[in-house]
Design a protein around this motif. Structure first.
Motif, PDB file in Angstrom:
ATOM      1  N   ARG A 217      16.876  33.589  37.740  1.00  0.00           N
ATOM      2  CA  ARG A 217      17.016  32.138  37.712  1.00  0.00           C
ATOM      3  C   ARG A 217      18.284  31.705  36.998  1.00  0.00           C
ATOM      4  O   ARG A 217      18.643  30.533  36.998  1.00  0.00           O
ATOM      5  CB  ARG A 217      15.777  31.514  37.083  1.00  0.00           C
ATOM      6  CG  ARG A 217      14.580  31.603  38.040  1.00  0.00           C
ATOM      7  CD  ARG A 217      13.287  31.186  37.431  1.00  0.00           C
ATOM      8  NE  ARG A 217      12.221  31.293  38.434  1.00  0.00           N
ATOM      9  CZ  ARG A 217      10.934  31.310  38.161  1.00  0.00           C
ATOM     10  NH1 ARG A 217      10.516  31.223  36.911  1.00  0.00           N
ATOM     11  NH2 ARG A 217      10.045  31.418  39.126  1.00  0.00           N
TER      12      ARG A 217
ATOM     13  N   THR B 107      18.918  19.207  37.026  1.00  0.00           N
ATOM     14  CA  THR B 107      17.921  19.473  38.068  1.00  0.00           C
ATOM     15  C   THR B 107      18.537  19.370  39.454  1.00  0.00           C
ATOM     16  O   THR B 107      18.254  20.189  40.336  1.00  0.00           O
ATOM     17  CB  THR B 107      16.742  18.497  37.944  1.00  0.00           C
ATOM     18  OG1 THR B 107      16.137  18.657  36.658  1.00  0.00           O
ATOM     19  CG2 THR B 107      15.688  18.778  39.012  1.00  0.00           C
TER      20      THR B 107
ATOM     21  N   ARG C  53      20.336  22.553  40.194  1.00  0.00           N
ATOM     22  CA  ARG C  53      19.458  23.657  40.588  1.00  0.00           C
ATOM     23  C   ARG C  53      18.957  23.482  42.016  1.00  0.00           C
ATOM     24  O   ARG C  53      18.843  24.458  42.771  1.00  0.00           O
ATOM     25  CB  ARG C  53      18.284  23.764  39.611  1.00  0.00           C
ATOM     26  CG  ARG C  53      18.669  24.236  38.221  1.00  0.00           C
ATOM     27  CD  ARG C  53      17.457  24.674  37.419  1.00  0.00           C
ATOM     28  NE  ARG C  53      16.548  23.580  37.152  1.00  0.00           N
ATOM     29  CZ  ARG C  53      16.646  22.770  36.096  1.00  0.00           C
ATOM     30  NH1 ARG C  53      17.635  22.927  35.235  1.00  0.00           N
ATOM     31  NH2 ARG C  53      15.760  21.809  35.908  1.00  0.00           N
ATOM     32  N   ILE C  54      18.666  22.233  42.402  1.00  0.00           N
ATOM     33  CA  ILE C  54      18.230  21.981  43.778  1.00  0.00           C
ATOM     34  C   ILE C  54      19.330  22.329  44.767  1.00  0.00           C
ATOM     35  O   ILE C  54      19.099  23.014  45.771  1.00  0.00           O
ATOM     36  CB  ILE C  54      17.798  20.510  43.941  1.00  0.00           C
ATOM     37  CG1 ILE C  54      16.503  20.245  43.163  1.00  0.00           C
ATOM     38  CG2 ILE C  54      17.615  20.157  45.421  1.00  0.00           C
ATOM     39  CD1 ILE C  54      16.124  18.778  43.102  1.00  0.00           C
TER      40      ILE C  54
ATOM     41  N   GLU D 159      11.446  27.167  43.299  1.00  0.00           N
ATOM     42  CA  GLU D 159      12.785  27.613  42.929  1.00  0.00           C
ATOM     43  C   GLU D 159      13.290  26.861  41.705  1.00  0.00           C
ATOM     44  O   GLU D 159      13.962  27.429  40.840  1.00  0.00           O
ATOM     45  CB  GLU D 159      13.739  27.408  44.111  1.00  0.00           C
ATOM     46  CG  GLU D 159      15.139  27.919  43.896  1.00  0.00           C
ATOM     47  CD  GLU D 159      15.258  29.422  44.055  1.00  0.00           C
ATOM     48  OE1 GLU D 159      16.318  29.965  43.697  1.00  0.00           O
ATOM     49  OE2 GLU D 159      14.311  30.049  44.530  1.00  0.00           O
ATOM     50  N   VAL D 160      12.991  25.578  41.624  1.00  0.00           N
ATOM     51  CA  VAL D 160      13.526  24.731  40.553  1.00  0.00           C
ATOM     52  C   VAL D 160      12.668  24.800  39.294  1.00  0.00           C
ATOM     53  O   VAL D 160      13.189  24.876  38.176  1.00  0.00           O
ATOM     54  CB  VAL D 160      13.658  23.267  41.039  1.00  0.00           C
ATOM     55  CG1 VAL D 160      14.089  22.354  39.899  1.00  0.00           C
ATOM     56  CG2 VAL D 160      14.659  23.191  42.191  1.00  0.00           C
ATOM     57  N   TRP D 161      11.346  24.774  39.460  1.00  0.00           N
ATOM     58  CA  TRP D 161      10.451  24.686  38.307  1.00  0.00           C
ATOM     59  C   TRP D 161       9.589  25.929  38.098  1.00  0.00           C
ATOM     60  O   TRP D 161       8.722  25.937  37.226  1.00  0.00           O
ATOM     61  CB  TRP D 161       9.557  23.457  38.442  1.00  0.00           C
ATOM     62  CG  TRP D 161      10.300  22.168  38.261  1.00  0.00           C
ATOM     63  CD1 TRP D 161      10.854  21.691  37.115  1.00  0.00           C
ATOM     64  CD2 TRP D 161      10.587  21.183  39.271  1.00  0.00           C
ATOM     65  NE1 TRP D 161      11.463  20.480  37.340  1.00  0.00           N
ATOM     66  CE2 TRP D 161      11.312  20.134  38.659  1.00  0.00           C
ATOM     67  CE3 TRP D 161      10.283  21.084  40.637  1.00  0.00           C
ATOM     68  CZ2 TRP D 161      11.737  19.013  39.350  1.00  0.00           C
ATOM     69  CZ3 TRP D 161      10.722  19.972  41.337  1.00  0.00           C
ATOM     70  CH2 TRP D 161      11.444  18.947  40.700  1.00  0.00           C
TER      71      TRP D 161
ATOM     72  N   HIS E 212      14.492  13.503  42.490  1.00  0.00           N
ATOM     73  CA  HIS E 212      15.710  14.282  42.256  1.00  0.00           C
ATOM     74  C   HIS E 212      16.513  14.461  43.543  1.00  0.00           C
ATOM     75  O   HIS E 212      17.751  14.510  43.493  1.00  0.00           O
ATOM     76  CB  HIS E 212      15.341  15.640  41.665  1.00  0.00           C
ATOM     77  CG  HIS E 212      14.868  15.568  40.245  1.00  0.00           C
ATOM     78  ND1 HIS E 212      15.687  15.176  39.204  1.00  0.00           N
ATOM     79  CD2 HIS E 212      13.647  15.808  39.693  1.00  0.00           C
ATOM     80  CE1 HIS E 212      15.007  15.204  38.070  1.00  0.00           C
ATOM     81  NE2 HIS E 212      13.762  15.578  38.331  1.00  0.00           N
TER      82      HIS E 212
END
Length: 227
Positions: free
Chosen positions: A121, A155, A158-159, A179-181, A194
């Motif tokens: 990650r 965020t 990351r998206i 994938e993000v959280w 987001h």
């Protein structure tokens, strides 16, 4: 955690399902090398468990194909009955991230998978991702479109990183949230908020939108005009 198992031994597959599923893993399985490549590139997984001895393409060729031809960044844990330095070095040279020799401890396999996913990650095979006129430099955290710097929230960054690694393939809402959280996505409709923030920075200043929504399904990036 969503894991792909590329293994042809039915007893080993059964053992992995029996141990990992009660721990909360979601598992897919491919029983030969060619099917493993297709499954790995056709879906998004947090990690891949790859046997070295497979029908069709062996584990080394599967790993080499995923890394070299598809630039797949998914962490790969290689399993083998061969406990030699040469075999281990070969696996690492073609892109394996970790190695376990059979017979192995299932709790150790679980611990290694979790460690690989934690590291992944923050670290990716490609330091620079490019798609269309988008460029994301993970080394310095800089994103640009057509040479123009984009200021993203953490965020949104990351998206976009996840969407660029998948592009032009679709990411479902569930895949993107994971994938993000990770395994603890927010209960609220945070992803939609987001995505709206990302779209305002990524698309609004430009003539062609790149971030597409498939209502009720998910999101993907496009580098071409689409209806």
């Amino acid at each position: 955690m969503h894991v792909l198992i590329i293994e042809d031994n039915p007893d080993i597959i059964a053992n992995l399902y029996g141990y990992l599923e009660p721990l909360g893993y979601t598992l897919d399985v491919a029983r030969d090398g060619n099917a493993g490549v297709a499954c790995a590139t056709g879906g998004l997984h947090d990690a891949i468990v790859l046997d070295l001895s497979l029908p069709g393409l062996d584990g080394v060729e599967v790993c080499r194909t995923l890394r070299r031809d598809h630039q797949l960044a998914t962490p790969i844990l290689m399993l083998t009955a061969r406990d030699t330095v040469h075999d281990k070095l070969t696996g690492f040279e073609v892109g394996a991230d970790d190695y376990l020799v059979k017979p192995y401890s299932l709790p150790e396999l679980d611990a290694r998978l979790k460690a690989l996913v934690r590291r992944s990650r923050h670290e990716h095979v490609q330091a620079v991702l490019m798609f269309g006129d988008l460029r994301l430099d993970a080394g310095i955290g800089r994103v640009s479109r057509a040479g123009q710097a984009l200021e993203l929230t953490p965020t949104a960054y990351r998206i976009l990183s996840a969407l660029m690694r998948a592009a032009p393939k679709l990411m479902t809402r569930e895949e993107l949230e994971r994938e993000v959280w990770g395994d603890n996505p927010p209960d609220s409709d945070a992803l939609r908020t987001h995505i709206h923030t990302l779209r305002r920075v990524l698309d609004k200043p430009f003539a062609m939108p790149m971030l597409l929504t498939l209502p009720g399904i998910g999101y993907r990036l496009t580098a071409h005009d689409e209806p």
